[in-house]
Design a protein around this motif. Structure first.
Motif, PDB file in Angstrom:
ATOM      1  N   SER A   1       0.837  -1.207   0.000  1.00 32.09           N
ATOM      2  CA  SER A   1       0.000   0.000   0.000  1.00 32.09           C
ATOM      3  C   SER A   1       0.872   1.258   0.000  1.00 32.09           C
ATOM      4  O   SER A   1       0.375   2.343  -0.308  1.00 32.09           O
ATOM      5  CB  SER A   1      -0.934  -0.006   1.211  1.00 32.09           C
ATOM      6  OG  SER A   1      -0.246  -0.342   2.377  1.00 32.09           O
ATOM      7  N   GLU A   2       2.166   1.113   0.333  1.00 29.70           N
ATOM      8  CA  GLU A   2       3.093   2.256   0.237  1.00 29.70           C
ATOM      9  C   GLU A   2       3.204   2.756  -1.204  1.00 29.70           C
ATOM     10  O   GLU A   2       3.630   3.877  -1.440  1.00 29.70           O
ATOM     11  CB  GLU A   2       4.480   1.856   0.737  1.00 29.70           C
ATOM     12  CG  GLU A   2       4.641   1.905   2.238  1.00 29.70           C
ATOM     13  CD  GLU A   2       4.692   3.329   2.792  1.00 29.70           C
ATOM     14  OE1 GLU A   2       5.455   4.153   2.257  1.00 29.70           O
ATOM     15  OE2 GLU A   2       3.967   3.604   3.757  1.00 29.70           O
ATOM     16  N   GLU A   3       2.835   1.930  -2.167  1.00 29.19           N
ATOM     17  CA  GLU A   3       2.853   2.370  -3.570  1.00 29.19           C
ATOM     18  C   GLU A   3       1.830   3.488  -3.790  1.00 29.19           C
ATOM     19  O   GLU A   3       1.975   4.298  -4.684  1.00 29.19           O
ATOM     20  CB  GLU A   3       2.528   1.198  -4.505  1.00 29.19           C
ATOM     21  CG  GLU A   3       3.556   0.087  -4.470  1.00 29.19           C
ATOM     22  CD  GLU A   3       3.057  -1.135  -5.240  1.00 29.19           C
ATOM     23  OE1 GLU A   3       2.657  -0.995  -6.400  1.00 29.19           O
ATOM     24  OE2 GLU A   3       3.066  -2.240  -4.650  1.00 29.19           O
ATOM     25  N   PHE A   4       0.768   3.513  -2.968  1.00 28.64           N
ATOM     26  CA  PHE A   4      -0.271   4.553  -3.108  1.00 28.64           C
ATOM     27  C   PHE A   4       0.206   5.890  -2.539  1.00 28.64           C
ATOM     28  O   PHE A   4      -0.209   6.950  -2.991  1.00 28.64           O
ATOM     29  CB  PHE A   4      -1.575   4.122  -2.424  1.00 28.64           C
ATOM     30  CG  PHE A   4      -2.177   2.863  -2.976  1.00 28.64           C
ATOM     31  CD1 PHE A   4      -2.197   2.636  -4.342  1.00 28.64           C
ATOM     32  CD2 PHE A   4      -2.737   1.915  -2.127  1.00 28.64           C
ATOM     33  CE1 PHE A   4      -2.771   1.480  -4.869  1.00 28.64           C
ATOM     34  CE2 PHE A   4      -3.308   0.752  -2.643  1.00 28.64           C
ATOM     35  CZ  PHE A   4      -3.317   0.531  -4.008  1.00 28.64           C
ATOM     36  N   GLY A   5       1.011   5.812  -1.490  1.00 29.23           N
ATOM     37  CA  GLY A   5       1.736   6.959  -0.930  1.00 29.23           C
ATOM     38  C   GLY A   5       0.883   8.164  -0.571  1.00 29.23           C
ATOM     39  O   GLY A   5       0.065   8.142   0.347  1.00 29.23           O
ATOM     40  N   ASP A   6       1.074   9.224  -1.343  1.00 30.43           N
ATOM     41  CA  ASP A   6       0.402  10.502  -1.128  1.00 30.43           C
ATOM     42  C   ASP A   6      -1.014  10.351  -1.705  1.00 30.43           C
ATOM     43  O   ASP A   6      -1.292  10.774  -2.820  1.00 30.43           O
ATOM     44  CB  ASP A   6       1.221  11.527  -1.923  1.00 30.43           C
ATOM     45  CG  ASP A   6       0.645  12.897  -1.849  1.00 30.43           C
ATOM     46  OD1 ASP A   6      -0.146  13.159  -0.941  1.00 30.43           O
ATOM     47  OD2 ASP A   6       0.988  13.709  -2.733  1.00 30.43           O
ATOM     48  N   VAL A   7      -1.904   9.773  -0.905  1.00 23.81           N
ATOM     49  CA  VAL A   7      -3.105   9.178  -1.513  1.00 23.81           C
ATOM     50  C   VAL A   7      -4.030  10.214  -2.166  1.00 23.81           C
ATOM     51  O   VAL A   7      -4.192  11.325  -1.671  1.00 23.81           O
ATOM     52  CB  VAL A   7      -3.904   8.309  -0.519  1.00 23.81           C
ATOM     53  CG1 VAL A   7      -3.038   7.177   0.015  1.00 23.81           C
ATOM     54  CG2 VAL A   7      -4.485   9.122   0.628  1.00 23.81           C
ATOM     55  N   ALA A   8      -4.603   9.796  -3.275  1.00 24.99           N
ATOM     56  CA  ALA A   8      -5.497  10.676  -4.035  1.00 24.99           C
ATOM     57  C   ALA A   8      -6.930  10.566  -3.534  1.00 24.99           C
ATOM     58  O   ALA A   8      -7.718  11.487  -3.680  1.00 24.99           O
ATOM     59  CB  ALA A   8      -5.434  10.318  -5.519  1.00 24.99           C
ATOM     60  N   TYR A   9      -7.278   9.415  -2.965  1.00 29.31           N
ATOM     61  CA  TYR A   9      -8.624   9.236  -2.387  1.00 29.31           C
ATOM     62  C   TYR A   9      -8.596   8.128  -1.340  1.00 29.31           C
ATOM     63  O   TYR A   9      -7.650   7.341  -1.257  1.00 29.31           O
ATOM     64  CB  TYR A   9      -9.675   8.985  -3.467  1.00 29.31           C
ATOM     65  CG  TYR A   9      -9.455   7.768  -4.351  1.00 29.31           C
ATOM     66  CD1 TYR A   9      -9.820   6.497  -3.944  1.00 29.31           C
ATOM     67  CD2 TYR A   9      -8.881   7.909  -5.623  1.00 29.31           C
ATOM     68  CE1 TYR A   9      -9.624   5.381  -4.754  1.00 29.31           C
ATOM     69  CE2 TYR A   9      -8.687   6.809  -6.449  1.00 29.31           C
ATOM     70  CZ  TYR A   9      -9.067   5.545  -6.006  1.00 29.31           C
ATOM     71  OH  TYR A   9      -8.865   4.457  -6.811  1.00 29.31           O
ATOM     72  N   VAL A  10      -9.654   8.136  -0.548  1.00 32.85           N
ATOM     73  CA  VAL A  10      -9.789   7.185   0.564  1.00 32.85           C
ATOM     74  C   VAL A  10     -11.170   6.538   0.463  1.00 32.85           C
ATOM     75  O   VAL A  10     -12.150   7.269   0.295  1.00 32.85           O
ATOM     76  CB  VAL A  10      -9.703   7.944   1.916  1.00 32.85           C
ATOM     77  CG1 VAL A  10      -9.856   6.986   3.090  1.00 32.85           C
ATOM     78  CG2 VAL A  10      -8.383   8.716   2.030  1.00 32.85           C
ATOM     79  N   PRO A  11     -11.289   5.223   0.555  1.00 24.45           N
ATOM     80  CA  PRO A  11     -10.255   4.211   0.700  1.00 24.45           C
ATOM     81  C   PRO A  11      -9.593   3.881  -0.650  1.00 24.45           C
ATOM     82  O   PRO A  11     -10.153   4.180  -1.708  1.00 24.45           O
ATOM     83  CB  PRO A  11     -11.040   3.011   1.237  1.00 24.45           C
ATOM     84  CG  PRO A  11     -12.419   3.177   0.672  1.00 24.45           C
ATOM     85  CD  PRO A  11     -12.664   4.657   0.583  1.00 24.45           C
ATOM     86  N   GLN A  12      -8.406   3.270  -0.571  1.00 26.87           N
ATOM     87  CA  GLN A  12      -7.656   2.967  -1.789  1.00 26.87           C
ATOM     88  C   GLN A  12      -8.009   1.560  -2.297  1.00 26.87           C
ATOM     89  O   GLN A  12      -8.010   0.608  -1.530  1.00 26.87           O
ATOM     90  CB  GLN A  12      -6.141   3.035  -1.520  1.00 26.87           C
ATOM     91  CG  GLN A  12      -5.650   4.411  -1.104  1.00 26.87           C
ATOM     92  CD  GLN A  12      -5.752   4.663   0.397  1.00 26.87           C
ATOM     93  OE1 GLN A  12      -5.438   3.779   1.191  1.00 26.87           O
ATOM     94  NE2 GLN A  12      -6.174   5.859   0.794  1.00 26.87           N
ATOM     95  N   ASP A  13      -8.307   1.507  -3.584  1.00 28.13           N
ATOM     96  CA  ASP A  13      -8.609   0.217  -4.213  1.00 28.13           C
ATOM     97  C   ASP A  13      -7.620  -0.028  -5.354  1.00 28.13           C
ATOM     98  O   ASP A  13      -6.644   0.716  -5.510  1.00 28.13           O
ATOM     99  CB  ASP A  13     -10.068   0.184  -4.708  1.00 28.13           C
ATOM    100  CG  ASP A  13     -10.340   1.309  -5.711  1.00 28.13           C
ATOM    101  OD1 ASP A  13      -9.378   1.967  -6.172  1.00 28.13           O
ATOM    102  OD2 ASP A  13     -11.521   1.536  -6.037  1.00 28.13           O
TER     103      ASP A  13
END
Ligand code: GDD
Length: 348
Positions: A126-138
């Motif tokens: 999930s570290e690949e998602f990092g600076d997340v664009a939305y929550v939750p990440q799919d």
């Protein structure tokens, strides 16, 4: 009889995968290990089954990877070997890229040449998602890593995709959110806390002033699960009709602070927070004796932080029939109980 190669077999996930496969299949398992002057085999010391064998291989040496794949012609190759600690990836970015990305390339090339029917899994994060664009990440979330570690895993993902599409290999890389347990390394925040709590219980039991646990960012939010639940998800990902990557997560997020509170509660220690939230002055204090139990040390802050991870694993739940069995509360309790038992054993 089928053969499974597992790298990183002395680590948390690798050792749980061996236990899982010995229990649920009749396959032979080759666990690959690097030669070390002082072996670190405590996570596999309990395995006595003759179907499990160790072989020497270094994921950084393509020749040794080729030789191993050529010799065993595996049906499955599960890559859990990695430099997996995000915190040190800024100090040693090259070695993270070499092991976590180039290592994957060597393995895929060996499989392509010597065992093209082999099903391959690489540990994604999930570290690949990092600076997340939305929550939750799919599974549709963009790759926006925030650390050299995250970047190495995101790069490996592209390699896996290209080898799958170019050569028709069965190659997958799940996005595994944080997964913990009693075999977790002590530098990761969950184990650092549960081990610290056990040490504090021991000090209090012998009327000594306890040493507080020193932590970094208490506000970080993570989606924590039990590593034992995740190895089953990895195995399901490896056994679909078509190779597809899935998110594995609990679908709950908690702060580091919440983990601290629950861990102390599991050890029956009551405490409360003092100081301004989110500052270095924040401290968790023993309710009765007022000893500091947790303090913030900026040394553990990261140059860039992933503020919130919260997974959406509904696709894996629906399509491959996976679901986590252990709740966050049970996970914390299990880790604290284990560290309390270990510390009691040592004091005997
Ligand atoms: N390690 C550590 N030590 N982390 C701390 C501390 C501390 O003293 N204080 C606060 N934290 C925060 C970190 O800043 C981070 O936000 C969070 O606790 C979790 O840190 P780790 O337990 O080190 O795990 P991670 O989230 O960086 O990475 C783990 O999960 C990834 C999946 O999301 C690792 O297992 C990776 O290999 C895995 O890919």
């Amino acid at each position: 009889m089928k053969t499974v190669i597992i790298t990183g077999v002395t680590g948390q996930d690798g050792s749980h995968m061996v236990d899982f496969l010995l229990k649920n299949t009749d396959y032979n398992i080759i666990g690959t290990v690097r030669r070390l002057s002082v072996p670190n085999h405590q996570n596999i010391a309990h395995i006595k089954d003759p179907r499990f064998k160790l072989a020497h291989m270094d994921i950084g040496d393509p020749q040794s990877v080729n030789n191993t794949v050529q010799e065993y012609k595996p049906d499955y190759f599960i890559n859990f070997a990695a430099n997996s600690f995000v915190g040190t990836s800024w100090e040693m970015p090259v070695v993270h890229m070499q092991s976590n990305c180039m290592g994957v390339l060597y393995q895929l090339e060996a499989i392509r040449k010597f065992a093209p029917k082999c099903k391959y899994y690489n540990a994604g994060s999930s570290e690949e998602f990092g600076d997340v664009a939305y929550v939750p990440q799919d599974e549709n979330h963009p790759l926006r890593p925030r650390s050299p570690y995250g970047a190495s895993k995101a790069s490996a993902r592209q390699i896996v995709k290209v080898w799958r599409e170019s050569y028709g290999l069965y190659a997958v890389q799940g996005w595994l959110f944080n997964h913990e347990g009693t075999r977790r390394g002590q530098e990761f925040v969950t184990r650092k806390i549960t081990k610290g709590v056990a040490d504090i219980v021991k000090s209090l039991g012998s009327n000594q002033i306890p040493r507080p646990i020193e932590l970094g960012n208490l506000s970080a939010k993570r989606d924590w699960s039990d590593a034992e639940d995740f190895v089953e998800g990895v195995w399901l990902m490896l056994n679909q009709n078509e190779p597809k990557d899935y998110v594995l997560s609990s679908n709950e997020t908690h702060t580091v602070k919440e983990f601290v509170e629950l861990a102390f509660a599991a050890a029956e220690i009551e405490g409360f927070w003092l100081g301004e939230s989110g500052t270095v002055g924040e401290v968790f204090v023993h309710k009765q004796f007022k000893y500091p139990l947790v303090v913030v040390n900026p040394k553990f802050f990261r140059p860039a932080e992933v503020d919130i991870l919260l997974g959406d694993s509904s696709k894996a739940r629906k399509e491959i029939g996976w679901s986590p069995k252990t709740s966050f509360y049970r996970l914390v309790k299990k880790m604290v109980s284990n560290d309390l038992e270990n510390s009691l054993d040592k004091s005997k």
